[in-house]
Design an enzyme around this catalytic site. Sequence first.
Site, PDB file in Angstrom:
ATOM      1  N   GLY A   1       0.787  -1.123   0.103  1.00  0.00           N
ATOM      2  CA  GLY A   1      -0.020   0.146  -0.246  1.00  0.00           C
ATOM      3  C   GLY A   1       0.870   1.222   0.076  1.00  0.00           C
TER       4      GLY A   1
ATOM      5  N   ARG B   1       0.943  -4.865  -4.927  1.00  0.00           N
ATOM      6  CA  ARG B   1       1.149  -6.267  -4.262  1.00  0.00           C
ATOM      7  C   ARG B   1       1.501  -7.287  -5.151  1.00  0.00           C
ATOM      8  NH1 ARG B   1      -0.624  -4.044   0.625  1.00  0.00           N
ATOM      9  NH2 ARG B   1      -2.228  -2.732   0.567  1.00  0.00           N
TER      10      ARG B   1
ATOM     11  N   ASP C   1       4.811  -4.555   6.032  1.00  0.00           N
ATOM     12  CA  ASP C   1       5.131  -5.872   6.741  1.00  0.00           C
ATOM     13  C   ASP C   1       5.240  -6.859   5.515  1.00  0.00           C
ATOM     14  OD1 ASP C   1       2.720  -6.079   6.551  1.00  0.00           O
ATOM     15  OD2 ASP C   1       2.342  -7.253   8.530  1.00  0.00           O
ATOM     16  N   GLY C   2       4.308  -6.812   4.643  1.00  0.00           N
ATOM     17  CA  GLY C   2       3.969  -7.874   3.613  1.00  0.00           C
ATOM     18  C   GLY C   2       5.636  -7.719   2.779  1.00  0.00           C
ATOM     19  N   SER C   3       6.022  -6.378   2.596  1.00  0.00           N
ATOM     20  CA  SER C   3       7.059  -6.158   1.273  1.00  0.00           C
ATOM     21  C   SER C   3       8.274  -6.394   2.304  1.00  0.00           C
ATOM     22  CB  SER C   3       7.129  -4.336   1.367  1.00  0.00           C
ATOM     23  OG  SER C   3       5.841  -3.977   0.829  1.00  0.00           O
TER      24      SER C   3
ATOM     25  N   THR D   1       4.365   2.892   5.673  1.00  0.00           N
ATOM     26  CA  THR D   1       2.813   2.434   5.666  1.00  0.00           C
ATOM     27  C   THR D   1       2.260   3.407   6.691  1.00  0.00           C
ATOM     28  OG1 THR D   1       1.382   0.832   6.502  1.00  0.00           O
ATOM     29  CG2 THR D   1       3.703   0.645   7.392  1.00  0.00           C
TER      30      THR D   1
ATOM     31  N   ASP E   1      -0.141   2.414   8.596  1.00  0.00           N
ATOM     32  CA  ASP E   1      -0.692   1.931   9.662  1.00  0.00           C
ATOM     33  C   ASP E   1       0.014   1.484  10.980  1.00  0.00           C
ATOM     34  OD1 ASP E   1      -2.504   0.882   7.733  1.00  0.00           O
ATOM     35  OD2 ASP E   1      -1.649  -1.048   7.337  1.00  0.00           O
TER      36      ASP E   1
ATOM     37  N   ASP F   1       2.479  -0.235  11.958  1.00  0.00           N
ATOM     38  CA  ASP F   1       2.242  -1.558  12.566  1.00  0.00           C
ATOM     39  C   ASP F   1       3.384  -2.424  12.760  1.00  0.00           C
ATOM     40  OD1 ASP F   1       2.402  -1.799   9.920  1.00  0.00           O
ATOM     41  OD2 ASP F   1       0.746  -3.467   9.645  1.00  0.00           O
TER      42      ASP F   1
ATOM     43  N   ARG G   1     -17.684  15.867  12.929  1.00  0.00           N
ATOM     44  CA  ARG G   1     -18.178  16.483  14.381  1.00  0.00           C
ATOM     45  C   ARG G   1     -19.361  17.503  14.343  1.00  0.00           C
ATOM     46  NH1 ARG G   1     -18.260  14.752  19.598  1.00  0.00           N
ATOM     47  NH2 ARG G   1     -15.975  14.595  19.818  1.00  0.00           N
TER      48      ARG G   1
ATOM     49  N   ARG H   1     -26.176  13.033  16.991  1.00  0.00           N
ATOM     50  CA  ARG H   1     -26.023  12.019  16.476  1.00  0.00           C
ATOM     51  C   ARG H   1     -24.679  10.873  17.243  1.00  0.00           C
ATOM     52  NH1 ARG H   1     -27.561  12.773  10.470  1.00  0.00           N
ATOM     53  NH2 ARG H   1     -29.899  12.064  10.761  1.00  0.00           N
TER      54      ARG H   1
ATOM     55  N   GLY I   1      -5.761   0.525   9.124  1.00  0.00           N
ATOM     56  CA  GLY I   1      -4.650   0.111  10.102  1.00  0.00           C
ATOM     57  C   GLY I   1      -4.498  -1.390  10.248  1.00  0.00           C
ATOM     58  N   ARG I   2      -5.532  -2.241   9.401  1.00  0.00           N
ATOM     59  CA  ARG I   2      -5.479  -3.440   9.282  1.00  0.00           C
ATOM     60  C   ARG I   2      -5.542  -4.046  10.757  1.00  0.00           C
ATOM     61  NH1 ARG I   2      -3.293  -6.084   4.694  1.00  0.00           N
ATOM     62  NH2 ARG I   2      -2.230  -4.359   3.587  1.00  0.00           N
TER      63      ARG I   2
ATOM     64  N   GLY J   1     -10.553  14.662  19.703  1.00  0.00           N
ATOM     65  CA  GLY J   1     -11.641  14.737  20.802  1.00  0.00           C
ATOM     66  C   GLY J   1     -12.828  13.672  20.717  1.00  0.00           C
TER      67      GLY J   1
HETATM   68  O1  F6P Z   1      -1.478  -1.432   4.568  1.00  0.00           O
HETATM   69  C1  F6P Z   1      -1.955  -0.123   4.402  1.00  0.00           C
HETATM   70  C2  F6P Z   1      -3.223  -0.440   4.000  1.00  0.00           C
HETATM   71  O2  F6P Z   1      -4.130   0.861   3.816  1.00  0.00           O
HETATM   72  C3  F6P Z   1      -4.380  -0.945   5.317  1.00  0.00           C
HETATM   73  O3  F6P Z   1      -4.525  -0.081   6.047  1.00  0.00           O
HETATM   74  C4  F6P Z   1      -5.498  -1.347   4.476  1.00  0.00           C
HETATM   75  O4  F6P Z   1      -6.059  -2.683   5.277  1.00  0.00           O
HETATM   76  C5  F6P Z   1      -5.062  -1.720   3.489  1.00  0.00           C
HETATM   77  O5  F6P Z   1      -3.733  -1.364   2.984  1.00  0.00           O
HETATM   78  C6  F6P Z   1      -5.722  -1.436   2.238  1.00  0.00           C
HETATM   79  O6  F6P Z   1      -5.182  -2.028   0.821  1.00  0.00           O
HETATM   80  P1  F6P Z   1      -5.711  -1.902  -0.682  1.00  0.00           P
HETATM   81  O7  F6P Z   1      -5.510  -0.618  -0.869  1.00  0.00           O
HETATM   82  O8  F6P Z   1      -5.122  -2.990  -1.514  1.00  0.00           O
HETATM   83  O9  F6P Z   1      -7.143  -2.155  -0.546  1.00  0.00           O
END
Ligand code: F6P
Length: 323
Positions: free
Chosen positions: A11, A72, A103-105, A126, A128, A130, A155, A163, A171-172, A186
Amino acid sequence: VKSIGVLTSGGDAPGMNAAIRAVTRAAIFNGMRVFGIYRGYKGLISNEIEEFKTNSVSNIIQKGGTILKTARCEEFMTEAGRKTAYENMQRHGIDALVVIGGDGSLTGAGVFANEYNIPIVGLPGTIDNDLNGTDTTIGYDTALNTIMESMDKIRDTATSHERLFFVEVMGRNCGYLALNSAIASGAEAAIIPEISIEKDQLAELINQGFRKSKSSSMVLVTESEVTGGAMNLAERVKKEYPQYDVRVSILGHLQRGGSPTAQDRILASRMGVAAIQALLENQRNVMIGIRENEIDYVPFKRAIKKDREISPELLEVLKISSI
Ligand code: F6P
């Protein structure tokens, strides 16, 4: 190392261009040749490789996305795919790689580096946040700001209509984006995957009477099977607490776009220069991390370990500041 290849993978994230720029210029500064590899590992396999000069990366530091494109790539998960990738590196005389991605990369980079004994340095690109061993990742700060601005807008309408809003963010399986943007905007709560599902976060929130004194409520939710996502939570509230007027907003890919913040540009520039420094020091199989504002080398194995803990202090700050 005389010649390096640089690629972005997985991503995209704001600040990737700033990282490509820094890697390219630091390599040339140190007398190396640089090759831009398009579409991540895909382009390494299909030989979409071009030599970069200093001006190949002019005027990109402020741009979102990645000029190298990204993908990917399933083929890179096969031995045959990696063999072709290695042959293309040899064809161009590329003897080391800088991989910018999540992480995948970095997992793919680790496998490739071991298989062919290639020096590879990773940069955490990324939104995320993460990855282990780094306080933050390239793109995270920009995404946080984007979410915060969106929340400010939501907001306004939430307050006018009194509401309850569930806002789903990326963020996966990592709750940092949701938690920190909840603090920054907030919001009343964040429902994140790190907090176990046995604990019914939604019921707890509502039983605490979180709507009592407020004219609107905003709850950030991490997209994830663990949280169930914003839609599911809203459906539950509609059934179980029909007194609430509930709406959902899923922010989606707008979180990945936009011009990087100063913080992300500086982070990407520091990490890009550090990647070349790491290669000069014969480092391999490491991701550049940042800890307490100091550059650190983090072995891929540790960086991709899926056990990043959420900060209890941040959880406490949200809890206290949203009463
Ligand atoms: O890892 C980045 C991210 O944006 C994640 O937060 C999300 O789950 C994923 O990539 C979405 O991937 P794609 O753009 O391939 O749908």
